[in-house]
Design an enzyme around this catalytic site. Structure first.
Site, PDB file in Angstrom:
ATOM      1  N   ASN A   7      94.303   4.750  78.806  1.00  0.00           N
ATOM      2  CA  ASN A   7      95.321   4.049  78.015  1.00  0.00           C
ATOM      3  C   ASN A   7      96.672   4.328  78.688  1.00  0.00           C
ATOM      4  OD1 ASN A   7      97.094   3.081  76.130  1.00  0.00           O
ATOM      5  ND2 ASN A   7      96.344   4.349  74.437  1.00  0.00           N
ATOM      6  N   ARG A  84      92.267   0.371  77.641  1.00  0.00           N
ATOM      7  CA  ARG A  84      92.902  -0.245  76.487  1.00  0.00           C
ATOM      8  C   ARG A  84      93.929  -1.247  77.015  1.00  0.00           C
ATOM      9  NH1 ARG A  84      97.844   1.724  72.814  1.00  0.00           N
ATOM     10  NH2 ARG A  84      97.668   0.100  71.269  1.00  0.00           N
ATOM     11  N   HIS A 173      95.991  -2.983  66.678  1.00  0.00           N
ATOM     12  CA  HIS A 173      95.129  -1.896  66.179  1.00  0.00           C
ATOM     13  C   HIS A 173      93.688  -2.377  65.965  1.00  0.00           C
ATOM     14  CE1 HIS A 173      98.880   0.001  64.056  1.00  0.00           C
ATOM     15  NE2 HIS A 173      98.707   0.572  65.239  1.00  0.00           N
ATOM     16  N   ARG A 234     109.705   1.074  62.237  1.00  0.00           N
ATOM     17  CA  ARG A 234     109.739  -0.398  62.327  1.00  0.00           C
ATOM     18  C   ARG A 234     109.877  -1.024  60.941  1.00  0.00           C
ATOM     19  NH1 ARG A 234     104.324  -1.016  65.806  1.00  0.00           N
ATOM     20  NH2 ARG A 234     104.455   1.183  66.324  1.00  0.00           N
ATOM     21  N   GLU A 377      89.732   5.411  68.438  1.00  0.00           N
ATOM     22  CA  GLU A 377      89.859   4.200  69.262  1.00  0.00           C
ATOM     23  C   GLU A 377      89.238   4.401  70.634  1.00  0.00           C
ATOM     24  OE1 GLU A 377      94.059   4.312  67.793  1.00  0.00           O
ATOM     25  OE2 GLU A 377      93.985   2.194  68.292  1.00  0.00           O
TER      26      GLU A 377
END
Ligand code: AMP
Length: 393
Positions: A7, A84, A173, A234, A377
């Site tokens: 990743n 990823r 996600h 955010r 993940e």
């Protein structure tokens, strides 16, 4: 088969090596602050229940140096590599074996994820150079959401903005939502095609997903990971007229506004902190805005659950995951309070208990099961890498 999951971020490289036969992690680590004065590498090797940790602080000028450091520390064999990739756009409905065409298609999606796809591509190129001949697979954050119907992924903008500029909801996600959804079905003893779930990935970034019989129907993040519920820093969903109004009234440039929306808003914007552990501590000391930030966050989560219950018609389970979802019983309890109209009731004792293992927190009268399932993940990427390679043989 040993699968290395990579990743690559703009200044970081995370990796994990899995033995997929035993589903165990053989090694893993992270290289941070690539390109800064001092880079930091933390590597762990696991064997027979023992952990062997290496930490190095040294200038790491670029991703190539980071990748070489990683390769030098991995002593076990590597059979395949899973990457990823954040944005696959509409080009990739599923994980895909990488070749020249695939790299071009990933690059074509760069404008949709300018901070993420370019470093992801650098990771792919470097891994090809470093491990020649090893099969490589791209697993996209957006894959799982490609089943969202048009009525849910389109924005009510002139239609040609979708066709000309690819403006639509993509969702993110996806790997995490897919992993926890599959895991929950397994734990319920059901096939994914038999159940409807609402999965809640609540970490520093947050997204919620409505999944009908294994297929994603809607998700809270949008064209970018800025939309949906408010997050650590955010905004989540906003009235779009605010952007022009703010620029007109503050003189902020678009870049400055972007910085505010992504890095200075959310929980942090309301109370100055983005980590819920700190926020609860501040709230317990009587800080009004810290308490308000938690209330707003839980309220927004509750609204999405209600909306997605309506989308699904029938819900079998809610699944909480990621840093907040797995650990923060206060947020879970507030988000699920007074939802008996939906058949949701939690058991306060179970909700408070801490566990690293998947567990339920619903009460005996709840018609909907409520699960807390740690996400993984990397394991999902490794699993999909194996599946792609098996199918391509
Ligand atoms: P993630 O992005 O999944 O790594 O989640 C990171 C966030 O999870 C942190 O910013 C915290 O807000 C939250 N978090 C992590 N551990 C806890 C905890 N024990 N209690 C409450 N929140 C936590």
């Amino acid at each position: 088969m040993n699968v290395l999951v990579i990743n690559t971020g703009s200044s970081s490289l995370k990796y994990q090596l899995f033995d997929m036969d035993s589903q165990t992690v053989l090694a893993g680590g992270v290289v941070e602050r690539i390109g800064e004065t001092q880079g930091v590498l933390t590597h762990k090797k696991f064997s027979r229940g023992k952990e062997d940790k290496t930490k190095k602080t040294q200038p790491i000028q670029n991703h190539q140096e980071a990748m070489l450091l990683m390769a030098g520390l991995i002593t076990q064999k590597i059979d395949a590599i899973g990457h990823r990739v954040v944005q696959g756009g509409e080009d990739f409905k599923a994980a895909t074996r990488i070749n020249g065409e695939v790299k071009k298609a990933i690059q074509a999606n760069n404008p949709l994820a300018p901070l993420h796809n370019p470093p992801n591509l650098i990771g792919i190129q470097l891994a090809e150079d470093l491990f020649p001949g090893k099969p490589q697979v791209a697993v996209f954050d957006t894959n799982f959401h490609q089943t969202i119907p048009e009525k849910a992924f389109l924005y009510a903008l002139p239609y040609e903005y979708y066709t000309d500029y690819k403006i639509r909801r993509y969702g993110f996600h996806g790997t995490s939502h897919k992993y926890v959804a599959n895991k929950t079905c397994e734990l319920m003893g059901k096939k994914s095609t038999e159940v409807n779930l609402i999965t809640l990935h609540l970490g520093n970034g947050c997204s919620i997903c409505a999944i009908k019989k294994g297929k994603c129907q809607d998700t809270s993040m949008g064209m970018t990971p800025l939309a949906g519920v408010m997050m650590g820093t955010r905004t989540g969903d906003l009235d779009p007229a605010i952007f022009g109004y703010l620029m007109d009234n503050t003189g902020m440039t678009q870049k400055e506004l972007d910085e505010v929306l992504n890095k200075k808003s959310g929980l942090k914007g309301i109370c100055g902190l983005n980590d819920l552990r700190d926020i609860h501590e501040k709230s317990a000391k009587g800080d009004r805005l810290a308490g308000l930030a938690v209330e707003m966050f839980a309220y927004q989560i509750k609204k999405y659950i209600g909306a997605y219950a309506a989308v699904l018609g029938h819900v079998d389970g809610l699944v909480f995951t990621a840093g907040v979802g797995e650990n923060d019983g206060v947020v879970r309890a507030k988000a699920l309070a007074d939802m008996s109209v939906f058949g949701i009731e939690i058991d306060p004792v179970k909700n408070k208990a801490r566990s690293q293992e998947p567990h339920t927190i619903h009460g005996t009268n709840s018609q909907i099961q409520v699960w807390v399932v740690p996400t993984n993940e990397e394991l999902q990427i490794a699993t999909e890498t194996c599946q792609v390679l098996e199918n391509s043989n």
